[in-house]
Design an enzyme around this catalytic site. Structure first.
Site, mmCIF file in Angstrom:
data_model
loop_
_atom_site.group_PDB
_atom_site.id
_atom_site.type_symbol
_atom_site.label_atom_id
_atom_site.label_comp_id
_atom_site.label_asym_id
_atom_site.label_seq_id
_atom_site.Cartn_x
_atom_site.Cartn_y
_atom_site.Cartn_z
ATOM 1 N N TRP A 156 -32.956 -10.113 36.787
ATOM 2 C CA TRP A 156 -31.797 -10.616 36.632
ATOM 3 C C TRP A 156 -30.831 -10.909 38.073
ATOM 4 O O TRP A 156 -29.985 -11.266 37.784
ATOM 5 C CB TRP A 156 -30.795 -9.919 35.673
ATOM 6 C CG TRP A 156 -31.325 -10.186 34.347
ATOM 7 C CD1 TRP A 156 -30.699 -11.048 33.534
ATOM 8 C CD2 TRP A 156 -31.966 -9.277 33.231
ATOM 9 N NE1 TRP A 156 -31.187 -11.265 32.358
ATOM 10 C CE2 TRP A 156 -32.042 -9.883 32.112
ATOM 11 C CE3 TRP A 156 -32.646 -8.104 33.639
ATOM 12 C CZ2 TRP A 156 -32.896 -9.502 31.164
ATOM 13 C CZ3 TRP A 156 -33.626 -7.675 32.572
ATOM 14 C CH2 TRP A 156 -33.572 -8.334 31.458
ATOM 15 N N HIS A 173 -26.140 -11.830 32.489
ATOM 16 C CA HIS A 173 -26.261 -12.635 31.178
ATOM 17 C C HIS A 173 -25.281 -12.250 30.067
ATOM 18 O O HIS A 173 -24.496 -11.178 30.335
ATOM 19 C CB HIS A 173 -27.633 -12.093 30.555
ATOM 20 C CG HIS A 173 -28.027 -10.727 30.414
ATOM 21 N ND1 HIS A 173 -29.154 -10.065 29.867
ATOM 22 C CD2 HIS A 173 -27.220 -9.782 31.029
ATOM 23 C CE1 HIS A 173 -29.160 -8.923 29.880
ATOM 24 N NE2 HIS A 173 -27.803 -8.203 30.527
ATOM 25 N N ARG A 199 -25.812 -15.341 38.703
ATOM 26 C CA ARG A 199 -27.139 -14.663 39.510
ATOM 27 C C ARG A 199 -27.209 -14.923 40.766
ATOM 28 O O ARG A 199 -26.939 -16.390 41.197
ATOM 29 C CB ARG A 199 -28.436 -15.175 38.496
ATOM 30 C CG ARG A 199 -28.357 -14.489 37.393
ATOM 31 C CD ARG A 199 -29.717 -14.678 36.644
ATOM 32 N NE ARG A 199 -29.453 -14.262 35.190
ATOM 33 C CZ ARG A 199 -30.401 -14.612 34.261
ATOM 34 N NH1 ARG A 199 -31.457 -15.033 34.525
ATOM 35 N NH2 ARG A 199 -30.246 -14.206 32.871
ATOM 36 N N GLN A 213 -24.331 -18.926 29.119
ATOM 37 C CA GLN A 213 -25.385 -18.548 28.217
ATOM 38 C C GLN A 213 -24.519 -18.532 26.831
ATOM 39 O O GLN A 213 -23.297 -18.425 26.779
ATOM 40 C CB GLN A 213 -25.935 -17.289 28.351
ATOM 41 C CG GLN A 213 -26.913 -17.080 29.447
ATOM 42 C CD GLN A 213 -27.717 -16.107 29.534
ATOM 43 O OE1 GLN A 213 -27.249 -15.149 29.236
ATOM 44 N NE2 GLN A 213 -28.907 -16.031 30.240
ATOM 45 N N VAL A 256 -35.035 -5.796 23.084
ATOM 46 C CA VAL A 256 -35.591 -6.325 21.767
ATOM 47 C C VAL A 256 -36.985 -5.910 21.667
ATOM 48 O O VAL A 256 -37.596 -5.829 22.693
ATOM 49 C CB VAL A 256 -35.623 -7.662 21.737
ATOM 50 C CG1 VAL A 256 -34.363 -8.181 21.370
ATOM 51 C CG2 VAL A 256 -36.080 -8.560 22.648
ATOM 52 N N ALA A 310 -31.418 -10.813 18.083
ATOM 53 C CA ALA A 310 -30.546 -11.097 19.136
ATOM 54 C C ALA A 310 -31.235 -12.227 19.597
ATOM 55 O O ALA A 310 -32.533 -12.353 19.505
ATOM 56 C CB ALA A 310 -30.130 -10.228 19.727
HETATM 57 N N1 DAH Z 1 -30.480 -11.985 28.267
HETATM 58 C C1 DAH Z 1 -31.684 -12.644 28.373
HETATM 59 C C2 DAH Z 1 -31.819 -13.383 29.596
HETATM 60 O O1 DAH Z 1 -30.554 -13.594 30.118
HETATM 61 C C3 DAH Z 1 -31.956 -13.591 27.165
HETATM 62 C C4 DAH Z 1 -32.130 -12.899 25.858
HETATM 63 C C5 DAH Z 1 -33.263 -12.620 25.431
HETATM 64 C C6 DAH Z 1 -31.092 -12.575 25.123
HETATM 65 C C7 DAH Z 1 -33.739 -12.085 24.474
HETATM 66 C C8 DAH Z 1 -31.325 -11.902 23.887
HETATM 67 C C9 DAH Z 1 -32.695 -11.805 23.567
HETATM 68 O O2 DAH Z 1 -30.493 -11.579 23.173
HETATM 69 O O3 DAH Z 1 -32.777 -11.119 22.342
HETATM 70 O O4 DAH Z 1 -32.796 -13.886 30.181
#
Ligand code: DAH
Length: 368
Positions: A156, A173, A199, A213, A256, A310
């Site tokens: 990140w 994020h 970022r 996002q 996840v 999610a």
């Molecule tokens: N937060 C992740 C990113 O910024 C994107 C993401 C992936 C969000 C999978 C989610 C998820 O909720 O289940 O790359």
């Protein structure tokens, strides 16, 4: 009326009928009724007549004078009203003409897209919530199953706030809002979270150091991967066309398990392969997965009773795909024409090709 006088009357009236303007009227009046006019001349002749004839002629001349004066006045009135009519016609304001529109501007494409996505998910039963951009690292990472010093954090490129107390991030994020939402409410949960993210990135055509996002989270009893696939496929079709195919592949995100990425068949070539999809026929849209039991446990949910899924996706990327925007930096270039152009039904592609983020072409066409 004697012959001469009736000739005079006839000639005068027919001359009057020919008159069409004020100057003509004045000329006619001078010639007929003026001090040196025909009638005055005729009156002069009276002196030579005997008393009876003079009386009779005098009456006739008076009658003629009155006749001509009445005719003059009515012609004058007619001409004046004609003139007024034609002036009214020429100078009138056409009230049916629409007024000039003030330049009212339009929403920024990011705002429009966030609203569009939120609306689609609202119809699918999701509430839209927002959260802080300056976020505890605990929510950005720890609670999302990304422990301190774990290499997964490196993904990140986070910007940290300089403080020696708690660790604080500019959120990299929108996922920390999963944590905040679950800490605040009991299941069932169905939310989407649009917002700005940051970022430490080098900028290029597809990377910005700040962007947007939209996160999604659904938690309930007996939620399965099928719900995830069905809901996200429905979203993709509403956003990119009912004929869209979707593809899910395994991916890794610490919060996840299992994790997936979702692609759609390329809307530009219908999956045959083109420049936009780099000849693969597919375009990656988002990351998603079944919420990790550790995350559920972290927020105090009973991971045996509840499951959920999610997703997270980039808003700029959605706009770029939907409206064929070539360069992410255009979103923040402050060219007002851009917001107006990035809208459904506009000849956007053509327009955007003329904007070059180096400023060269855009500035040149602004100056022209
Ligand atoms: N937060 C992740 C990113 O910024 C994107 C993401 C992936 C969000 C999978 C989610 C998820 O909720 O289940 O790359």
């Amino acid at each position: 009326m004697s012959g001469i006088l009736s000739d005079l009357s006839r000639d005068a009236l027919s001359a009057l009928a020919q008159v069409t303007d004020e100057a003509g009227l004045a000329g006619w009046h001078r010639e007929m009724l003026g001090r040196k006019g025909s009638l005055t001349e005729a009156l002069k002749g009276l002196a030579e007549l005997d008393a009876d004839a003079r009386r009779a002629r005098g009456r006739e001349l008076n009658a003629l004078k009155q006749e001509l004066e009445v005719a003059f006045e009515s012609r004058q009135a007619a001409i004046q009203s004609e003139l007024l009519d034609s002036r009214l016609l020429a100078e009138s304001i056409d009230v049916s003409l629409p007024g000039r529109k003030p330049a009212v501007g339009s929403l920024h494409p990011i705002t429009s897209m966030i609203r569009e996505v939120s609306e689609i998910f609202a119809h699918l039963g999701f509430q839209t919530v927002e959260g802080p951009e300056v976020e505890l690292a605990e929510y950005s990472f720890d609670m999302l199953n990304i422990p301190k010093d774990h290499p997964a954090r490196d993904v990140w490129d986070t910007i940290f706030i300089d403080t020696d107390q708690v660790e604080i991030t500019l959120r990299p994020h929108t996922s920390p809002m999963q944590v905040r939402t679950m800490l605040q409410q009991e299941p069932p949960v169905r939310v989407v979270v649009p917002g700005r993210t940051y970022r430490y990135e080098a900028q290029d055509a597809t990377h910005e150091w700040h962007f947007h996002q939209i996160e999604g989270l659904a938690i309930d009893r007996a939620i399965t991967m099928t719900d995830l696939k069905g809901t996200l496929a429905e979203f993709a079709r509403q956003m990119f066309g009912a004929e869209r195919k979707v593809r899910f592949r395994c991916d890794f995100f610490p919060f996840v398990e299992p994790g997936v990425d979702m692609s759609i068949d390329c809307p530009f070539c219908g999956g045959r392969g083109c420049r936009t999809c780099k000849n693969s026929g597919w375009i990656e849209l988002l990351g998603a997965g079944m919420v990790h039991p550790n995350v559920l446990a972290n927020v105090g949910y009973d991971a045996d009773a509840y499951t959920g899924w999610a997703f997270g996706m980039g808003v700029e990327r959605l706009v770029m795909l939907k409206y064929n925007v070539q360069d992410i930096r255009q979103f923040y270039g402050n060219d007002l024409r851009y917001s107006v152009a990035v809208r459904p039904g506009t000849a956007l592609t053509l327009f955007l090709r003329t904007i070059d983020c180096g400023g060269g072409v855009a500035r040149r066409s602004l100056e022209e």
